[in-house]
Design an enzyme around this catalytic site. Structure first.
Site, PDB file in Angstrom:
ATOM      1  N   LYS A  89       0.836  -1.204   0.000  1.00 45.88           N
ATOM      2  CA  LYS A  89       0.000   0.000   0.000  1.00 45.88           C
ATOM      3  C   LYS A  89       0.866   1.248   0.000  1.00 45.88           C
ATOM      4  O   LYS A  89       1.926   1.283   0.648  1.00 45.88           O
ATOM      5  CB  LYS A  89      -0.907  -0.045   1.233  1.00 45.88           C
ATOM      6  CG  LYS A  89      -1.956   1.048   1.334  1.00 45.88           C
ATOM      7  CD  LYS A  89      -2.801   0.815   2.585  1.00 45.88           C
ATOM      8  CE  LYS A  89      -3.874   1.892   2.779  1.00 45.88           C
ATOM      9  NZ  LYS A  89      -4.684   1.634   3.990  1.00 45.88           N
ATOM     10  N   SER A 170      -9.584   1.611   3.402  1.00 42.27           N
ATOM     11  CA  SER A 170      -8.747   2.428   2.541  1.00 42.27           C
ATOM     12  C   SER A 170      -7.718   1.628   1.735  1.00 42.27           C
ATOM     13  O   SER A 170      -7.107   2.166   0.806  1.00 42.27           O
ATOM     14  CB  SER A 170      -8.010   3.471   3.389  1.00 42.27           C
ATOM     15  OG  SER A 170      -7.070   2.852   4.271  1.00 42.27           O
ATOM     16  N   SER A 194      -9.876  -0.906   7.289  1.00 43.89           N
ATOM     17  CA  SER A 194      -9.197  -0.644   6.013  1.00 43.89           C
ATOM     18  C   SER A 194      -8.530  -1.858   5.376  1.00 43.89           C
ATOM     19  O   SER A 194      -8.140  -1.796   4.209  1.00 43.89           O
ATOM     20  CB  SER A 194      -8.164   0.476   6.187  1.00 43.89           C
ATOM     21  OG  SER A 194      -8.820   1.705   6.358  1.00 43.89           O
TER      22      SER A 194
END
Length: 537
Positions: A89, A170, A194
């Site tokens: 990420k 997210s 997330s």
């Protein structure tokens, strides 16, 4: 580049490639890490113009894979991740030529000069860091009116199981990329949902570790009390393998890891009889009955019956803190996250060796965002930041949060039946586990029926619910109970294999055989294309 062993026709589909598949193919010489890396890069090119799950590819990925192939040939393999391509990420720093932006141009060109601890551990284990995944900008901690999976740098990520599917967030790109076979595993981060939420709607396994099991060093923060880093994968075993590598203490950089167990065996926890004798509590109070579709609740009931059939003791349990959790006047959640974000963010910025926009704190980020047309300030607000900057801190809020999620929440529910784990729909699992840093693992459970009405997100731009959108089931445990959670989740996965029941609507075409059958000069040309493409993805 030569290969031996199985003919290309018998190679597994990269949509489903597992740890065991990859190890077998690499160990017997059927493929090399370079071939596998080339195949994943080609698959990214196949579909990521549509899905936008990868914000950047590593310009050095192919060279790294070649080096790892040389090490393997010399008999110096570094373990079960040796040569396997992993995406991370884009709020997790890499000390290489890639950016770490959290999706914002405020950090474009910034450099830490070092890897995040979890990335360093992956490299030491022989993984190829293939690139960075897109995310909800600043890990979904900017706007009250944005969309999951959107960032200024990466654009709008889409899920692959429905046209315009909301990927959740997210860790949006880390949810989408493994779901369509763009990497072996991806790393995500979670503050509240997330990892679990995007894994839930993208047909993946996701592990949200106990806060303190994995280091957050050189990860762009939201909250030192709730942030954690974990794997998102197609199978429980694949996720367990990556967790085995990234877990562990980091006393010099992350004090929360002082509580981390000294030894653990997450791969060894993958036992097919893992449900036998387990006491499983069902905290139905966590389910929002107004928002949860009947087909998900029916699937939960079937999961309960399945667990009972395989010698688990299952019964409903009460959550004493449920009224406080559902109280809309309870501002403790906002107080903790607002204040942690203001306090923790400068610590990350202070470690930047190159900081082109001289960003020092949240005020600087806010000013940059409002001044830059690239940040889309006119269409996506900054209310969470503005609230954070004016929010007064009340230390008791943290204590009440921890009590609500821990002693009066998960711990009380488990204690009421001397339970091992809680089991609930993944749409209902993240919040209670966020407050005191408890772990969760989500496993695919099913898909929305073909006649499910299409429901859009608040912006009316993405499909939040619709036909064939996946959903999962979560197992929640006491702090640092990941071995137990993996044992139960693996057994459940082996009984259901729910992920295999439907393929994505959008799927890459490139397979290992395509790279194996290509001429060596084409592979070299692809390497050059990857280097050129890295600056534009």
């Amino acid at each position: 580049m030569t290969t031996k062993g199985s003919p290309s026709e018998s190679l597994p589909d990269l949509l489903d490639l597992s740890l065991d598949d990859a190890r077998r193919l690499l160990d017997d010489g059927t493929i090399t890490s370079e071939i596998l890396t080339q195949a994943y890069l080609a698959r990214i090119r196949d579909v990521d113009g549509i899905l936008k799950s990868v914000i950047q590819v590593n310009p050095d990925a192919i060279e790294i894979a070649r080096k790892l192939d040389s090490e393997r040939a010399a008999g110096s393999s570094t373990g079960f991740l040796h040569g396997l391509p992993i995406l991370v990420k884009d709020n997790i720093a890499t000390g290489d030529r890639m950016n770490t932006t959290a999706g914002s141009f405020a950090l474009y060109g910034a450099r830490t000069g070092a890897d995040a601890t979890v990335v360093r551990k992956l490299r030491e284990a022989g993984a190829v860091i293939l690139g960075k995944t897109n995310l909800s900008q600043w890990a979904n901690y900017r706007s009250t009116d944005s969309s999951n999976g959107w960032s200024a740098v990466g654009g709008q990520t889409l899920g692959a199981y429905h046209a315009l599917q909301d990927p959740s967030g997210s860790s949006s790109g880390s949810g989408v990329a493994p779901s369509v076979g763009l990497c072996f595993v991806a790393l995500g981060s979670e503050t509240c949902g997330s990892i679990i939420s995007p894994a839930n709607v993208n047909n993946l396994v996701g592990i949200k570790p106990t806060v303190g099991l994995t280091s957050r060093h050189l990860c762009v923060p939201i909250s030192s009390h709730q942030d954690t880093v974990g794997p998102m994968a197609r199978t429980v075993k694949d996720a367990a393998a990556v967790l085995q590598v990234i877990a562990g203490g980091d006393a010099d950089h992350d004090a929360a890891t002082a509580e981390c167990p000294k030894s653990f065996d997450y791969l060894g926890a993958c036992k097919s009889d893992g449900l036998r004798g387990k006491r499983i509590g069902i905290p139905r109070q966590l389910i929002d009955l107004e928002k949860t579709p009947a087909y998900e609740i029916a699937a939960l009931d079937r999961a309960i019956a399945l667990a009972k059939e395989h010698a688990a003791e299952v019964r409903d349990v009460e959550v004493p803190s449920i009224d406080r959790m559902k109280d809309k006047e309870n501002k403790d959640r906002d107080i903790v996250l607002n204040n942690d974000f203001v306090r923790d963010l400068p610590g990350y910025f202070s470690q930047l060796q190159h900081n082109p926009h001289c960003i020092k704190d949240l005020k600087d980020v806010l000013e940059f965002t409002k001044a830059s047309p690239l940040e889309c300030g006119e269409s996506r607000n900054t209310e969470l930041w503005e609230d954070s900057l004016k929010r007064e801190y009340h230390p008791a809020a943290l204590d009440r949060n921890v009590l609500m999620g821990g002693k009066d929440g998960i711990e009380a529910a488990l204690a009421s039946m001397d339970g091992d784990v809680l089991m609930i729909l993944s749409s209902a699992s993240p919040e209670i586990a966020s407050y005191a840093g408890h772990p969760i693992i989500t496993v695919p459970l099913g898909f929305a029926p073909f006649n499910t009405p299409v429901v859009y997100n608040k912006r009316k731009t993405l499909v939040a619910t619709g036909p064939h959108v996946p959903f999962g089931i979560s197992f929640i445990g006491r702090r640092f109970s990941e071995e137990l959670l993996i044992e139960v989740a693996y057994a459940f996965e082996q009984l259901t294999h729910a992920r295999m029941l439907r393929k994505p609507l959008v799927c890459p075409q490139t397979q290992l055989r395509d790279v194996l059958d290509s001429a060596p000069q084409q592979v070299d040309a692809d390497a050059e294309q990857t280097r050129n493409q890295a600056s534009t993805l």
